[in-house]
Design an enzyme around this catalytic site. Structure first.
Site, short mmCIF file in Angstrom:
data_model
loop_
_atom_site.label_atom_id
_atom_site.label_comp_id
_atom_site.label_asym_id
_atom_site.label_seq_id
_atom_site.Cartn_x
_atom_site.Cartn_y
_atom_site.Cartn_z
N LYS A 59 0.82 -1.20 0.00
CA LYS A 59 0.00 0.00 0.00
C LYS A 59 0.86 1.26 0.00
O LYS A 59 0.64 2.17 -0.80
CB LYS A 59 -0.95 -0.02 1.21
CG LYS A 59 -1.90 1.14 1.27
CD LYS A 59 -1.40 2.14 2.27
CE LYS A 59 -2.21 3.42 2.15
NZ LYS A 59 -1.63 4.46 3.03
N ASP A 99 -6.28 0.42 0.51
CA ASP A 99 -6.32 0.52 1.96
C ASP A 99 -7.70 0.05 2.43
O ASP A 99 -8.47 -0.49 1.65
CB ASP A 99 -6.07 1.96 2.41
CG ASP A 99 -7.08 2.90 1.79
OD1 ASP A 99 -8.24 2.49 1.64
OD2 ASP A 99 -6.72 4.03 1.46
#
Length: 213
Positions: free
Chosen positions: A121, A139
């Site tokens: 991420k 996310d």
DNA sequence: AACTCGGGGCA
DNA sequence: TGCCCAGAGTT
């Protein structure tokens, strides 16, 4: 599952809801952004910004972070959750930058993910925001929204969500879509109160129709 | 796949 | 008080 037309409609509608969606983290260069994103794990961006205002006045380069004791760096980010591990990771990360990348931030996801405290991420956010490379960082918001709407399957792993989004969204829209989905999830399609009753996407949303029944 | 780290913000 | 937050590393 949503078809291409429905996904197009959803993305356009969300774009109208959040026309100015962009990264909210406080950063002036790739290095500061990298630090900010590492700090932001499991913590609100507002709190990160509050801390980095002072942090970035004191620390400017990887050398600055490794030339203080671990305890001092921990104190400087103390108001952020997980601050002990994050301080350790940041010092490790800066050592790697100095040893392996001439003190610069690497520009590929593969190299970024090798750094301490940097996962998929974070790497995606850095290449996207700092280097303008198309990327979709998944996310909690992006994952929840994609699953509720029906862009991907409920049982999909984070990696599967990312692959599905990349497959179903034109590459030139990846970065914008990423930020828009985050804003949509953060301010409208919240984890607890999704605001389905006032949602313009209720017609096509799998989860919304179920909730209002 | 599940567990742990963690202080601050908000209801 | 209790729950959640722009995740990553370990088991």
């Amino acid at each position: 599952m949503l078809n291409k037309t429905q996904i197009r409609y959803a993305l356009d509608t969300i774009a109208e809801m959040f026309p100015n969606a962009e990264c909210e983290l406080n950063h002036r260069n790739p290095f500061d952004l990298l630090i900010a994103v590492v700090l932001s794990a499991q913590c609100t961006d507002a709190l990160v910004n509050k801390v980095t205002v002072k942090l970035f006045e004191k620390y400017h380069t990887p050398n600055d972070y490794v030339n203080v004791t671990l305890e001092e760096l921990q104190q400087d980010i103390r108001s952020i959750g997980l601050y002990r591990n994050k301080a350790k990771n940041i010092q490790k990360l800066c050592m790697s930058l100095l040893n392996d990348y001439n003190g610069e931030v690497p520009q590929t996801k593969e190299d970024l993910e090798k750094l301490a405290g940097v996962g998929r991420k974070t790497a995606n956010v850095v290449v996207s925001v700092a280097f303008g490379e198309p990327a979709i960082a998944v996310d909690t918001h992006v994952e929840r929204v994609s699953k509720r709407l029906g862009i991907c399957r409920w049982k999909d792993s984070v990696l599967e969500v990312e692959n599905t989004l990349m497959k179903k969204i034109p590459k030139e829209e990846w970065s914008d879509t990423h930020h828009r989905l985050i804003f949509f999830g953060r301010y409208h399609c919240k984890s607890k109160n999704p605001n389905c009753e006032v949602c313009p996407l209720l017609d096509i949303c799998r989860e919304g129709k179920k909730r209002l029944k």
